[in-house]
Write an enzyme that holds these catalytic residues in place. Structure first.
Site, mmCIF file in Angstrom:
data_model
loop_
_atom_site.group_PDB
_atom_site.id
_atom_site.type_symbol
_atom_site.label_atom_id
_atom_site.label_comp_id
_atom_site.label_asym_id
_atom_site.label_seq_id
_atom_site.Cartn_x
_atom_site.Cartn_y
_atom_site.Cartn_z
ATOM 1 N N ASP A 82 30.976 89.490 35.506
ATOM 2 C CA ASP A 82 30.579 90.893 35.480
ATOM 3 C C ASP A 82 31.601 91.735 34.705
ATOM 4 O OD1 ASP A 82 28.953 93.065 36.160
ATOM 5 O OD2 ASP A 82 30.030 93.465 38.019
ATOM 6 N N ASP A 104 30.752 93.523 28.115
ATOM 7 C CA ASP A 104 30.651 94.974 28.168
ATOM 8 C C ASP A 104 31.343 95.607 26.957
ATOM 9 O OD1 ASP A 104 30.453 97.619 28.762
ATOM 10 O OD2 ASP A 104 31.371 97.489 30.747
ATOM 11 N N HIS A 180 28.806 103.943 38.862
ATOM 12 C CA HIS A 180 29.553 103.016 39.707
ATOM 13 C C HIS A 180 30.212 103.789 40.853
ATOM 14 C CE1 HIS A 180 29.702 100.566 35.836
ATOM 15 N NE2 HIS A 180 29.018 99.833 36.696
ATOM 16 N N GLY A 209 25.280 100.120 39.256
ATOM 17 C CA GLY A 209 25.557 101.281 40.089
ATOM 18 C C GLY A 209 24.506 101.560 41.134
ATOM 19 N N ALA A 210 23.951 100.515 41.753
ATOM 20 C CA ALA A 210 22.866 100.712 42.722
ATOM 21 C C ALA A 210 23.350 101.036 44.129
ATOM 22 C CB ALA A 210 21.967 99.472 42.759
ATOM 23 N N ASN A 230 22.488 95.563 40.721
ATOM 24 C CA ASN A 230 23.891 95.305 41.041
ATOM 25 C C ASN A 230 24.358 96.144 42.230
ATOM 26 O OD1 ASN A 230 23.685 93.914 38.614
ATOM 27 N ND2 ASN A 230 25.660 94.616 37.862
ATOM 28 N N ALA A 232 27.908 96.677 44.699
ATOM 29 C CA ALA A 232 29.310 96.333 44.930
ATOM 30 C C ALA A 232 29.930 97.215 46.004
ATOM 31 C CB ALA A 232 30.115 96.434 43.630
ATOM 32 N N THR A 233 29.992 98.515 45.751
ATOM 33 C CA THR A 233 30.756 99.426 46.609
ATOM 34 C C THR A 233 30.266 99.423 48.053
ATOM 35 O OG1 THR A 233 31.192 100.822 44.690
ATOM 36 C CG2 THR A 233 31.563 101.791 46.861
#
Length: 290
Positions: A82, A104, A180, A209-210, A230, A232-233
């Protein structure tokens, strides 16, 4: 079982109208927590590691863990690179067995982004490795990357069409208003822009950034062509908050077998929710399909 290319997962999702969740991993416990739920719900999954993750735990160790868990849970796994930024870094990890990479170059001008992505595609496609790229740029903070609001910009549909044609990339992350990290206010998603991109781009689209995006917004993006979501947080916050609470309730506690399990169980609830939103439950591909 084993480590596979994401292209098989995303093409199936595109054909059947769901999305594959991509969960960021950080250590053995986060991998295990994610896979316990995916095994239970029979959901395909993409385990995403940023360069920062591979600094925390060496790539070889993470790869070995994922291979072992693939056999333990009897499911093929996509280990995804990623937000990687160099061909040299990606090629080393692909040579070691990875079959999914995101290069990226979104911070570069269009032509330079195309050049970088094309070089990665040319290498990766020789190794059955699928390539994701990003056009447009999300704001927010992820890993060591911090993009302020002024530096973020949305994806232009016609540029997206040219980008895909010139690079041969397998999937495209688009900037349509997500960011993000967590949001200070309700995100404004440009669904019309996403629809216009879908009209001119036929490869799977990716939503970065979902975390913290309302479920109904995520479902709408999937209806409009997003095949990979995606997260993450939200995973990190759920894990950390549960561990903090455990220590508040058990100030003399010191056994990681207890407090790490509490964090894992909290993370599992987020994973379960995201799988439901993506519609990926009972979509696990058979070995013959990958």
């Amino acid at each position: 079982m084993g480590i596979i290319s994401t292209k098989y997962l995303l093409l199936d999702a595109q054909a059947k109208g769901y999305a594959v969740p991509a969960f960021n991993i950080h250590n053995a416990e986060t991998i295990q927590a994610i896979l316990e739920v995916c095994h239970e719900m029979r959901s395909p999954v993409i385990l995403a590691g940023t360069p920062g993750t591979f600094k925390h735990i060496a790539f070889d160790e993470i790869y070995a863990l994922c291979e072992a868990y693939s056999n333990t849970y009897d499911m093929p796994l996509a280990l995804h690179l990623d937000h990687h930024e160099s061909l040299a870094d990606i090629s080393r990890k692909v040579d070691a067995g990875v079959r999914s990479a995101m290069i990226d170059g979104s911070h570069f001008p269009f032509a330079d982004n195309v050049k970088l992505v094309k070089s990665v595609v040319d290498f990766c496609h020789l190794h059955d490795c699928s390539v994701e790229a990003e056009l447009g740029r999300l704001g927010g903070v992820e890993d060591d990357m911090d993009v302020d609001e002024e530096s973020a910009f949305l994806t232009d549909p016609q540029e997206a069409r040219r980008f895909v044609e010139q690079t041969g990339v397998d999937s495209l992350a688009v900037a349509i208003g997500t960011a993000h990290g967590l949001y200070t206010k309700r995100p404004k998603i440009d669904f019309q822009r996403l629809a216009e991109i879908r009209e001119v781009v036929n490869i799977p689209l990716v939503l970065h950034g979902a975390s913290d995006v309302p479920d109904e917004f995520v479902r709408r993006t999937i209806e409009l062509g997003v095949c990979k979501v995606n997260v993450a947080t939200e995973l990190k916050i759920a894990f950390a908050d549960a561990v903090k609470k455990w220590f508040a309730d058990n100030p003399e506690g010191n056994d990681p077998r207890y407090y790490m399990r509490v964090g894992m169980d909290a993370m599992k609830e987020v994973v379960r929710s995201k799988i439901t939103v993506c519609g990926s439950q009972n979509r696990l591909l058979l070995p013959a399909e990958v």
